[in-house]
Design a protein around this motif. Sequence first.
Motif, PDB file in Angstrom:
ATOM      1  N   ASN A 108       0.824  -1.204   0.000  1.00 48.70           N
ATOM      2  CA  ASN A 108       0.000   0.000   0.000  1.00 48.70           C
ATOM      3  C   ASN A 108       0.859   1.255   0.000  1.00 48.70           C
ATOM      4  O   ASN A 108       0.540   2.245  -0.659  1.00 48.70           O
ATOM      5  CB  ASN A 108      -0.931   0.008   1.216  1.00 48.70           C
TER       6      ASN A 108
ATOM      7  N   LYS B   5       0.768   4.327  -2.571  1.00 50.97           N
ATOM      8  CA  LYS B   5       0.546   5.700  -2.097  1.00 50.97           C
ATOM      9  C   LYS B   5       1.664   6.645  -2.525  1.00 50.97           C
ATOM     10  O   LYS B   5       1.425   7.824  -2.752  1.00 50.97           O
ATOM     11  CB  LYS B   5       0.440   5.721  -0.564  1.00 50.97           C
TER      12      LYS B   5
ATOM     13  N   ALA C 241      -0.964   8.478  -4.125  1.00 52.62           N
ATOM     14  CA  ALA C 241      -1.556   9.199  -2.997  1.00 52.62           C
ATOM     15  C   ALA C 241      -2.450   8.330  -2.107  1.00 52.62           C
ATOM     16  O   ALA C 241      -2.574   8.588  -0.928  1.00 52.62           O
ATOM     17  CB  ALA C 241      -2.307  10.452  -3.434  1.00 52.62           C
ATOM     18  N   ARG C 242      -3.121   7.361  -2.674  1.00 49.25           N
ATOM     19  CA  ARG C 242      -3.844   6.422  -1.817  1.00 49.25           C
ATOM     20  C   ARG C 242      -3.796   5.064  -2.501  1.00 49.25           C
ATOM     21  O   ARG C 242      -3.531   4.996  -3.713  1.00 49.25           O
ATOM     22  CB  ARG C 242      -5.281   6.880  -1.560  1.00 49.25           C
ATOM     23  N   SER C 243      -4.072   4.010  -1.757  1.00 52.19           N
ATOM     24  CA  SER C 243      -3.846   2.682  -2.328  1.00 52.19           C
ATOM     25  C   SER C 243      -5.082   2.145  -3.041  1.00 52.19           C
ATOM     26  O   SER C 243      -4.959   1.305  -3.916  1.00 52.19           O
ATOM     27  CB  SER C 243      -3.368   1.712  -1.259  1.00 52.19           C
ATOM     28  N   VAL C 244      -6.249   2.596  -2.664  1.00 46.25           N
ATOM     29  CA  VAL C 244      -7.447   2.164  -3.382  1.00 46.25           C
ATOM     30  C   VAL C 244      -7.906   3.335  -4.260  1.00 46.25           C
ATOM     31  O   VAL C 244      -8.062   4.451  -3.770  1.00 46.25           O
ATOM     32  CB  VAL C 244      -8.568   1.742  -2.412  1.00 46.25           C
ATOM     33  N   HIS C 245      -8.107   3.079  -5.522  1.00 41.52           N
ATOM     34  CA  HIS C 245      -8.429   4.135  -6.481  1.00 41.52           C
ATOM     35  C   HIS C 245      -7.425   5.293  -6.410  1.00 41.52           C
ATOM     36  O   HIS C 245      -7.786   6.450  -6.167  1.00 41.52           O
ATOM     37  CB  HIS C 245      -9.859   4.665  -6.279  1.00 41.52           C
ATOM     38  N   PRO C 246      -6.161   4.953  -6.596  1.00 40.47           N
ATOM     39  CA  PRO C 246      -5.140   5.998  -6.502  1.00 40.47           C
ATOM     40  C   PRO C 246      -5.372   7.113  -7.525  1.00 40.47           C
ATOM     41  O   PRO C 246      -5.985   6.897  -8.570  1.00 40.47           O
ATOM     42  CB  PRO C 246      -3.836   5.257  -6.774  1.00 40.47           C
ATOM     43  N   VAL C 247      -4.858   8.305  -7.199  1.00 40.48           N
ATOM     44  CA  VAL C 247      -5.163   9.477  -8.023  1.00 40.48           C
ATOM     45  C   VAL C 247      -3.944  10.012  -8.775  1.00 40.48           C
ATOM     46  O   VAL C 247      -4.031  11.029  -9.445  1.00 40.48           O
ATOM     47  CB  VAL C 247      -5.767  10.607  -7.164  1.00 40.48           C
TER      48      VAL C 247
ATOM     49  N   PRO D  52     -12.748   5.621  -2.649  1.00 43.37           N
ATOM     50  CA  PRO D  52     -13.315   4.861  -1.532  1.00 43.37           C
ATOM     51  C   PRO D  52     -13.198   5.640  -0.222  1.00 43.37           C
ATOM     52  O   PRO D  52     -12.447   6.601  -0.137  1.00 43.37           O
ATOM     53  CB  PRO D  52     -12.354   3.673  -1.460  1.00 43.37           C
TER      54      PRO D  52
ATOM     55  N   ARG E 274      -3.228  17.924  -9.230  1.00 42.62           N
ATOM     56  CA  ARG E 274      -4.284  17.735 -10.207  1.00 42.62           C
ATOM     57  C   ARG E 274      -5.606  18.215  -9.606  1.00 42.62           C
ATOM     58  O   ARG E 274      -5.735  18.367  -8.393  1.00 42.62           O
ATOM     59  CB  ARG E 274      -4.416  16.260 -10.603  1.00 42.62           C
TER      60      ARG E 274
END
Lengths: 432, 263, 281, 367
Positions: free
Chosen positions: A149, A153, A157-163, B139, B203
């Motif tokens: 994770n 990140k 930036a995050r591990s689920v649905h990273p941006v 999420p 972004r």
Amino acid sequence: MTTTREVRLCVPILARVEGEGALDLVVQDGRIETLRLRIFEPPRMFEKFLEGREYSELPDLVARICGICPVAYQMSAVQAIEGLFGIDPGPWVRAMRRVFYCGEWIQSHALHIHWLAAPDFLGYESAVGMAQAHAGVLQRGLALQGLGNAIIKLLGARSVHPVGARAGGFYAAPPAEEVAALRARLVAALPDAEALIAWAASLPLPASDQDFISVSLRHPLDYPMNEGRIVASHGLDIPVSEYETHFAERQVAYSTALFADLHGRPYLVGPLARMNLNADRLHPPVRAALARTGIVFPSRNMFHSVVARAAEIHQALLEAIGLLAGYRRPAETAAAAVPRSGTGFGATEAPRGLLWHRYEFDDEGCVRRARIVPPTSQNQGRMEEDLRGALEALGLDKEEEALRRRAEMVIRNYDPCISCATHFLRVRVARP
Amino acid sequence: MDTRLRVAVHKFSSCDGCQLAFLNSGADLLRLMPRVEFVHFAEAGFIAPDAPVDVAFVEGSISTPQDVERIERVRANSRYLVAIGACATAGGLQALRNDADAAAWMAAVYPRPAEIGALPVSSAIASHVPVDEEVWGCPVNEWQLLHVLQARIFGVRPAIENDKVCLECKRRQAVCVLVAQGAPCMGPVTHTGCGALCPRVRRACYACYGPAENPNAQALAARFAQLGLAPAAIARRFLSINNAAPVFHEAGIVWRERHDDHA
Amino acid sequence: MRGDAMTEPQLLHEAVVIERIQESPVIFTLRLSFTDPELQAGYRFEPGQFNMVGLYGVGQSPISIVSDPQDERLLDHTIRGLGRVTLGLSRLAAGDRVGLRGPYGRGWPLAQAQGRDIVLITGGLGCAPAVSVIRYVLRRRERFGYLTILQGVKHADDLIWRRQYAQWSAFPDVHVGLAADVGAPGWFGVVGPVTALFDQAPIRAGSLVMMCGPEIMMRVVAAELVRRGIDENDMWLSMERNMHCATGLCGHCQIGPHFVCRDGPVFRYPELKALLGERGF
Amino acid sequence: MAATGFLLRSHLQDLLDALVAVGYRCVGPQVRDGAVCYDTLREAADLPWGWRDAQNPGTYRLRQTGGAYAFAWANGPQGLKPLLFAPRELLQTSIRAPDGGLRFAAPVASVGAMAVVGVRACDLAALRLLDQHFIGGFVPDPHYAARRADLFLIAVHCSHPAATCFCVSTGDGPRAEQGFDLALGETEAGFVVFAGSAAGAGLAERLPLRPAQAAEEAFVDAALADAVKAQTRSLPSRDLRAGLFGNLRHPRWEAVASRCLSCGNCTAVCPTCFCHGEGEEVAADGASSARYRQWDSCFTQEHSAIHGMVIRADTRQRYRQWLTHKLGSWHGQYGRSGCVGCGRCITWCPVGIDITEEAAAVCAGTP
Ligand SMILES: Cc1cc2nc3c(=O)[nH]c(=O)nc-3n(C[C@H](O)[C@H](O)[C@H](O)COP(=O)(O)OP(=O)(O)OC[C@H]3O[C@@H](n4cnc5c(N)ncnc54)[C@H](O)[C@@H]3O)c2cc1C
Ligand code: SF4
Ligand code: SF4
Ligand code: SF4
């Protein structure tokens, strides 16, 4: 006297792309009368509502197909876009994408091994139940999952649905200090990863010897992940764009997920398939660690998937460590994209196997049509075949409970985008 | 007597990413275990979908007739029901089908669409049963879920901030991408909670946490138009992850119609 | 406490619930005492001041101190269980611990009230800060003039503390008037706004008025009292605003230039007159 | 103020080195993510040499001119506020023993001495206001006080105001007049140095200064005079109490509310806004809990919520609260307006609402 023993294995909550599932098993006269892996989660119809969306939105939208492997969806999509638009994102982006993907493999595999599979082999209902007797193993697994994770990140930036990811590259580059700090943690975790391989190989894995086709990407230099040609163990070797000429999806009445066949036959994708086809591309320390286990790849034992997962965690750690060595922040983190109309193809190796995308774009870079073939869909036929063989090998006269346990174990072994759900198998026996 | 908080995690139509936050909280989750008992949480191996619980976390949207029945049972069995994530709070990305011809879509994806049982709309949990708390985000993250658990252990409502992403963006000292790049950032109408992730990677926010309290969607959309966004692109900004959230839906439809007028 | 507050102004101190009294279905009193006896012995406050009461793991709320300043053992807090903190506090029992800091703010003008008639006008669901005044005055009866207690509620059923009102009205030189906007069978008070009680009440020029309740009510009452010859400077109001720090730093409790935690919660009417009832301040 | 000397451009690093030698951590302006931001500064070379900014309501752009100046830009998104009044701060920890006993501790983070290079006059004025709020009140804030105690300020006379600046009208700039240890006036060749405190004079002695020439001082004066002339915005008056509180029902409030996003960006960038909220975070094992504070804004719902009602429920009331407080109530609280004319709230408002324009519209016609 005929006894009809109907064993109905019900899986109301199968959390996966294609959704919820159940297993219908009817055993009669000592024979499997019916064996159906049913998937009945309402379709979310992603392929349809991607239509009309601009290419730049795709990484964010397709991520939502799966919370467990969003990176894979993002990477297949950007590959399709870049292929069509003729974008070369350059070596920095290529390297960082592999790092990004390594994070997903590590987190997903660690999650599967410890939360989902281990309780099976060690005889627990859940990982939480193992927490006391196997505290060390669980801590090690959670730490590896956390590291995976952390890698995602770093770039997303995050591990689920990273941006962080976009067509052309990344929105931003992490600062060098952060990269160095994380890399040091990865290096420190190497002994854990090696130990995990040995531990996985020492689990009481059932014997199994099956003949199946393995399908995965293959790359001239690397263990496959983000790019390559599609190959199969019986000799197929095609570019990603030709997938549809060889693989076909069909609808079966009992499932909302489509089944995929290769030349009319079921096949396997995922860690074992990758390992069977690419063991020669592994880093030497992984090969050495595997050699110490005595397990040889290619393997015909489906349960060696768990060992393959452990090996891929080690591989991904080494890969990320190598790619992050000498990290420098680049001047540009993404190549510019100029839309073009036409069809783009993308395929990458999601933790669960080959993930294939095809998009048709208009001149403005908006999607006209989309097609996505996720790994679990491809494994469905193989799972049914395996279940049939595994249950027969176990003995169909066994107690329902034993049948259920073995069936769960077999299904879960594919990590079908949360095999956890198969913990949910319930046996209903109907006797006339 | 077992005084642990009895917890269930239920899944409806979703990607699984929200409940994953529990498993991703790793050691913290184990530290909570002396005070929390997972009664039903399929992904973690606990199966008792119909057992009574203190708190039920519900992920996913309602999109089949069976879902409608199942959520009633979940409600009946739980003292405190928490809808988590965009699917459960707003119908999710898949609610995009609500405005479309669902039957035609089905036919396009499935050779024999009649065999697939689905409702024409994907809807939020609260449009079917009373919900005690909504945790927005696509999420949701570990911190949010652990906070709700902690609050319920203390027997109080969770303290869920409802500011806009902008405030967190500023607290984290990110440089505003709307002002400094002209990027169509949704931060000014989006619910806080993510940690202003997008602006921090330079972004524009795409509103995955849904509408904030007191959002002025039309004023922001007008600003996007000034920045050079076409009406259709503006509409897509609103009709995305949380497309069925009323404020976003309304703004999106207005701009989509503006596009249709031009086209 | 003060010296302490200078270096660590927001530090809570452990206090123990000595007794918990259920006053009404939603109102309860916590009788608290600092566990550090020195702290308890040195603690001084005035009626109308408040403490921040901290519930472990949940948060802090400003709560008026309703005990008598001369009671050196106990700090009483009468609380409506409404939201996160206060509902959480409602579950406490004797022996449980809380965090406490204070006292904060400006209390009621009891020094100025010496020797004068006091009119206490409250509205809504029982007004804790006013109770402290009643108790204070009743225990020092000789120092004050006539005490008039007027309470208005929306609906007759909202009235709590019926027994206390009855007890208080039995004291000499005390008048109690009760009004409900909406009556109910068996309602023994007046039906109408709290101002409907004014004609029967001994509101004499020179009285000192203390008010606590909804701002609209206080504005109407103040205007009516001015008509009845009460000097604006003799009217005092207790205000409520969102409050986090109670030390004049967090900015939430401002009304125009005033910080409720520091300049209030008790204000002289002219200080607020311009903004009272102006929605949004 | 007489110049203390002249520091050649090539000796600017000596200034940083001298600060580090006496124990300061240097913080200075640097280009990050398209804006001039304060960050730890190690090399004089990392300053924004040659960068110029263009600021307008709702837009900010930087461009590299190749010019020789390090400070030829107007203020970036933040002033000194985040360096002293941290966006998020731990206030207190509570520890609960198994028997239910509670122990509390209020640690004040030790931050060490900090020197800030490049501070503008408006931000020095803002600092004086923050000082009044955080340490001049009846209960000083220990966190702010700790950071403030060891602060060394190197101001720069502001020669390139942005189109959004109006410090002349508030009386706070562009020349740094007070509240600094050293002030610099930038020229092609280097910096005219002014000492503003004993500490500043002491540091100046450690620098390789030569006497400033009259022409250099005149150049700085001329640049400041130009900076004054360049400002086009202004507030109608320095005390707008009557104009604002006399017009609480003005239709302009409604008009601005239709454009305002109620996002709080203006308050977050304003160098004098001090509102913050507190919250509690419980450790996973439940054995301890942290109370922290973080920036809040009068544009949030929580800011004015009391149980069961929100005092400022709509944007009209929130915007009016911000303006009447900033330009009105501050006089009662701190003896002057809360606005120092830095223009940040205009630039960094995503929809470009202009405080000077709104104040003028509401107060029009009020003497
Ligand atoms: C000076 C003063 C004295 C008070 N004295 C009493 C008293 O004696 N008895 C009593 O029952 N109540 C009193 N109150 C009101 C009491 O503080 C609130 O009811 C309480 O803070 C609500 O908190 P909560 O967490 O339960 O509610 P929630 O609605 O969950 O509020 C969340 C947070 O918002 C803030 N908040 C909400 N309402 C108020 C409010 N009315 N005032 C200040 N902050 C608020 C608090 O920080 C609170 O923790 C007083 C308020 C003030 C300002
Ligand atoms: S970048 Fe977006 S979220 Fe951040 S302040 Fe600007 S508009 Fe708000
Ligand atoms: S889209 Fe907005 S809400 Fe979602 S992660 Fe990005 S900044 Fe946060
Ligand atoms: S109100 Fe605006 S111009 Fe004035 S000091 Fe604050 S941010 Fe600067």
